[in-house]
Design an enzyme around this catalytic site. Sequence first.
Site, PDB file in Angstrom:
ATOM      1  N   ASP A  48      -5.189   2.860 -15.103  1.00  0.00           N
ATOM      2  CA  ASP A  48      -5.089   1.633 -15.229  1.00  0.00           C
ATOM      3  C   ASP A  48      -4.944   1.388 -16.943  1.00  0.00           C
ATOM      4  O   ASP A  48      -5.874   1.808 -17.497  1.00  0.00           O
ATOM      5  CB  ASP A  48      -6.312   0.729 -14.795  1.00  0.00           C
ATOM      6  CG  ASP A  48      -6.306  -0.753 -15.162  1.00  0.00           C
ATOM      7  OD1 ASP A  48      -5.287  -1.244 -15.882  1.00  0.00           O
ATOM      8  OD2 ASP A  48      -7.007  -1.489 -14.829  1.00  0.00           O
ATOM      9  N   TYR A  86       3.998 -13.831 -20.375  1.00  0.00           N
ATOM     10  CA  TYR A  86       4.817 -12.640 -20.265  1.00  0.00           C
ATOM     11  C   TYR A  86       5.648 -12.618 -21.506  1.00  0.00           C
ATOM     12  O   TYR A  86       5.758 -11.794 -22.399  1.00  0.00           O
ATOM     13  CB  TYR A  86       5.719 -12.634 -19.115  1.00  0.00           C
ATOM     14  CG  TYR A  86       6.488 -11.447 -19.148  1.00  0.00           C
ATOM     15  CD1 TYR A  86       6.251 -10.238 -18.659  1.00  0.00           C
ATOM     16  CD2 TYR A  86       7.956 -11.462 -19.313  1.00  0.00           C
ATOM     17  CE1 TYR A  86       7.052  -9.116 -18.587  1.00  0.00           C
ATOM     18  CE2 TYR A  86       8.888 -10.334 -19.284  1.00  0.00           C
ATOM     19  CZ  TYR A  86       8.347  -9.223 -18.958  1.00  0.00           C
ATOM     20  OH  TYR A  86       9.235  -8.055 -18.924  1.00  0.00           O
TER      21      TYR A  86
HETATM   22  N1  LIG Z   1      12.733  -5.607 -14.568  1.00  0.00           N
HETATM   23  C1  LIG Z   1      12.959  -6.366 -15.503  1.00  0.00           C
HETATM   24  O1  LIG Z   1      14.221  -7.222 -15.439  1.00  0.00           O
HETATM   25  C2  LIG Z   1      12.407  -6.101 -16.800  1.00  0.00           C
HETATM   26  C3  LIG Z   1      11.400  -5.333 -17.081  1.00  0.00           C
HETATM   27  N2  LIG Z   1      10.839  -5.244 -18.180  1.00  0.00           N
HETATM   28  C4  LIG Z   1       9.625  -4.514 -18.765  1.00  0.00           C
HETATM   29  O2  LIG Z   1       9.955  -3.255 -18.242  1.00  0.00           O
HETATM   30  C5  LIG Z   1       8.691  -2.576 -17.749  1.00  0.00           C
HETATM   31  C6  LIG Z   1       8.995  -1.950 -16.159  1.00  0.00           C
HETATM   32  O3  LIG Z   1       9.385  -2.978 -15.523  1.00  0.00           O
HETATM   33  P1  LIG Z   1       9.551  -2.937 -13.903  1.00  0.00           P
HETATM   34  O4  LIG Z   1      10.008  -1.516 -13.662  1.00  0.00           O
HETATM   35  O5  LIG Z   1      11.007  -4.056 -13.678  1.00  0.00           O
HETATM   36  O6  LIG Z   1       8.279  -3.439 -13.210  1.00  0.00           O
HETATM   37  P2  LIG Z   1       7.872  -3.114 -11.876  1.00  0.00           P
HETATM   38  O7  LIG Z   1       6.721  -4.120 -11.351  1.00  0.00           O
HETATM   39  O8  LIG Z   1       9.040  -2.646 -10.854  1.00  0.00           O
HETATM   40  O9  LIG Z   1       7.054  -1.535 -12.044  1.00  0.00           O
HETATM   41  C7  LIG Z   1       5.886  -1.704 -12.697  1.00  0.00           C
HETATM   42  C8  LIG Z   1       4.971  -0.243 -12.647  1.00  0.00           C
HETATM   43  O10 LIG Z   1       3.838  -0.699 -13.213  1.00  0.00           O
HETATM   44  C9  LIG Z   1       2.734  -0.277 -12.510  1.00  0.00           C
HETATM   45  N3  LIG Z   1       1.550  -1.066 -13.190  1.00  0.00           N
HETATM   46  C10 LIG Z   1       1.343  -2.416 -13.381  1.00  0.00           C
HETATM   47  N4  LIG Z   1       0.098  -2.628 -13.787  1.00  0.00           N
HETATM   48  C11 LIG Z   1      -0.370  -1.465 -14.180  1.00  0.00           C
HETATM   49  C12 LIG Z   1      -1.499  -1.003 -14.860  1.00  0.00           C
HETATM   50  N5  LIG Z   1      -2.473  -1.942 -15.311  1.00  0.00           N
HETATM   51  N6  LIG Z   1      -1.518   0.287 -15.097  1.00  0.00           N
HETATM   52  C13 LIG Z   1      -0.726   1.201 -14.786  1.00  0.00           C
HETATM   53  N7  LIG Z   1       0.328   0.996 -14.069  1.00  0.00           N
HETATM   54  C14 LIG Z   1       0.441  -0.494 -13.916  1.00  0.00           C
HETATM   55  C15 LIG Z   1       2.866  -0.816 -11.320  1.00  0.00           C
HETATM   56  O11 LIG Z   1       2.161  -0.146 -10.378  1.00  0.00           O
HETATM   57  C16 LIG Z   1       4.588  -0.252 -11.295  1.00  0.00           C
HETATM   58  O12 LIG Z   1       4.734   0.610 -10.582  1.00  0.00           O
HETATM   59  C17 LIG Z   1       7.778  -3.647 -18.104  1.00  0.00           C
HETATM   60  O13 LIG Z   1       7.050  -3.587 -19.067  1.00  0.00           O
HETATM   61  C18 LIG Z   1       8.422  -5.091 -17.950  1.00  0.00           C
HETATM   62  O14 LIG Z   1       7.886  -6.048 -18.627  1.00  0.00           O
HETATM   63  C19 LIG Z   1      11.292  -6.064 -19.384  1.00  0.00           C
HETATM   64  C20 LIG Z   1      12.614  -6.707 -19.343  1.00  0.00           C
HETATM   65  C21 LIG Z   1      13.073  -6.852 -17.791  1.00  0.00           C
HETATM   66  C1  LIG Z   2      11.063  -9.799 -16.456  1.00  0.00           C
HETATM   67  C2  LIG Z   2      11.792  -9.797 -17.683  1.00  0.00           C
HETATM   68  O1  LIG Z   2      11.583  -9.140 -18.737  1.00  0.00           O
HETATM   69  C3  LIG Z   2      12.956 -10.668 -18.119  1.00  0.00           C
HETATM   70  C4  LIG Z   2      13.211 -12.037 -16.956  1.00  0.00           C
HETATM   71  O2  LIG Z   2      13.489 -10.816 -19.157  1.00  0.00           O
END
Ligand SMILES: NC(=O)C1=CN([C@@H]2O[C@H](COP(=O)(O)OP(=O)(O)OC[C@H]3O[C@@H](n4cnc5c(N)ncnc54)[C@H](O)[C@@H]3O)[C@@H](O)[C@H]2O)C=CC1
Ligand SMILES: CC(=O)C(C)=O
Length: 357
Positions: free
Chosen positions: A160, A253
């Site tokens: 975490d 966020y």
């Molecule tokens: N999907 C998008 O469009 C965008 C995502 N991001 C950023 O990219 C990163 C990855 O995003 P995604 O892959 O889309 O997210 P996702 O929600 O699909 O995957 C996130 C992963 O992080 C893990 N996680 C969540 N809280 C946690 C914690 N406290 N400790 C350890 N693991 C934890 C979850 O279990 C999951 O496997 C994030 O930081 C997000 O803010 C940035 C811009 C756009």
């Molecule tokens: C989830 C995220 O980072 C967006 C909408 O830019």
Amino acid sequence: MQPMVRSWSLQLQLRPANEIITWSSYVPPSYCCASTLKRTNQYITTFDAHKLTIFGENFYCKPREFASHFTYGKTYTNGVARHCGVRLPIDVKQPEGACIMNKEVAFITGSAQGIGEAIARRLVKDGFAVAIADLNFELATKVADSINDDGGKAAAFKVDVSDRGGFQQAIEDASDSLGDLNVLINNAGIAPTTPIDTITAEMFDKVYHVNVASCIWGMQAATALFKGKGHGGKIINAASQAGVVGNANLMLYSSTKFAIRGLTQVAAKDLAKDGITANAYAPGIVKTPMMMDIAHQVAVNAGKDDEWGMSTFSKDITLGRLSEASDVANAVAFLAGHNSDYITGQTLIVDGGMQFQ
Ligand SMILES: NC(=O)C1=CN([C@@H]2O[C@H](COP(=O)(O)OP(=O)(O)OC[C@H]3O[C@@H](n4cnc5c(N)ncnc54)[C@H](O)[C@@H]3O)[C@@H](O)[C@H]2O)C=CC1
Ligand SMILES: CC(=O)C(C)=O
């Protein structure tokens, strides 16, 4: 006096002064750990073309207990070191005199799915060993297993990231089992939809701890490890296009992602003297569970469908398509590799042209 060794062996590739010495050790049945030492490393005080003398009780032989098989102050030649193991793992083919080069190690948080998983798989292709670190250990284990089945090197860790002690321990454990730590990717994050009037103190604490404090905890632990190992490293933090321009409905966020860009700049300045770079990546609208969830929530709040929700985010993408997770992984691979060695304090925007800065 011969060093006390049980069933393992060590190989050394000795090179001219100032070059990196690469060594690998094998521990049965097929466990392999490796690390890289520099001549200037405090634990190696004598080094020439054929000999390595170790003046230190722990010189990064991993796992730690194997370090005790070396004797303080003793000089090991290539041959002695190689033959000090009495039994080689039968499933490891080791040609006479061969040197197994080590892999660089990347620790990637939130890599059980989405962008983090894509980054891990891409870095494995680039030759990294990867720590799949996630709150969801079951999914992390599946990703690590599938990488190992495909011939890569990965290990899963439950973490975490908002828990400072737990995060630090996971980074140390990963370094022990994968042999080193060279790159930390603070990718994990959460993105609840938070119109201003809905925000509570609890929500604020949660989002800021997972998205912001975690980056500081990770950087502290990784920096201590890099320094202890006598080498630099790379820190890469997940920002967002929402951290470049404020996004409606994402007060918490979006503001955490602005903070990520700020703390990345500070880290770049503070850590440069230790050979550590710090950069961030700012994805756009990426097809992952997080983005699907945001689009759904925004749509529900407006009484519309998910497609409408997604279109509110995707309508201004210059390249005219949503992002794949692999689009982001390609950019992060650049930041993790040596082609970006002269870049620090930057946020690389990977959004298909949503924000121009
Ligand atoms: N999907 C998008 O469009 C965008 C995502 N991001 C950023 O990219 C990163 C990855 O995003 P995604 O892959 O889309 O997210 P996702 O929600 O699909 O995957 C996130 C992963 O992080 C893990 N996680 C969540 N809280 C946690 C914690 N406290 N400790 C350890 N693991 C934890 C979850 O279990 C999951 O496997 C994030 O930081 C997000 O803010 C940035 C811009 C756009
Ligand atoms: C989830 C995220 O980072 C967006 C909408 O830019």
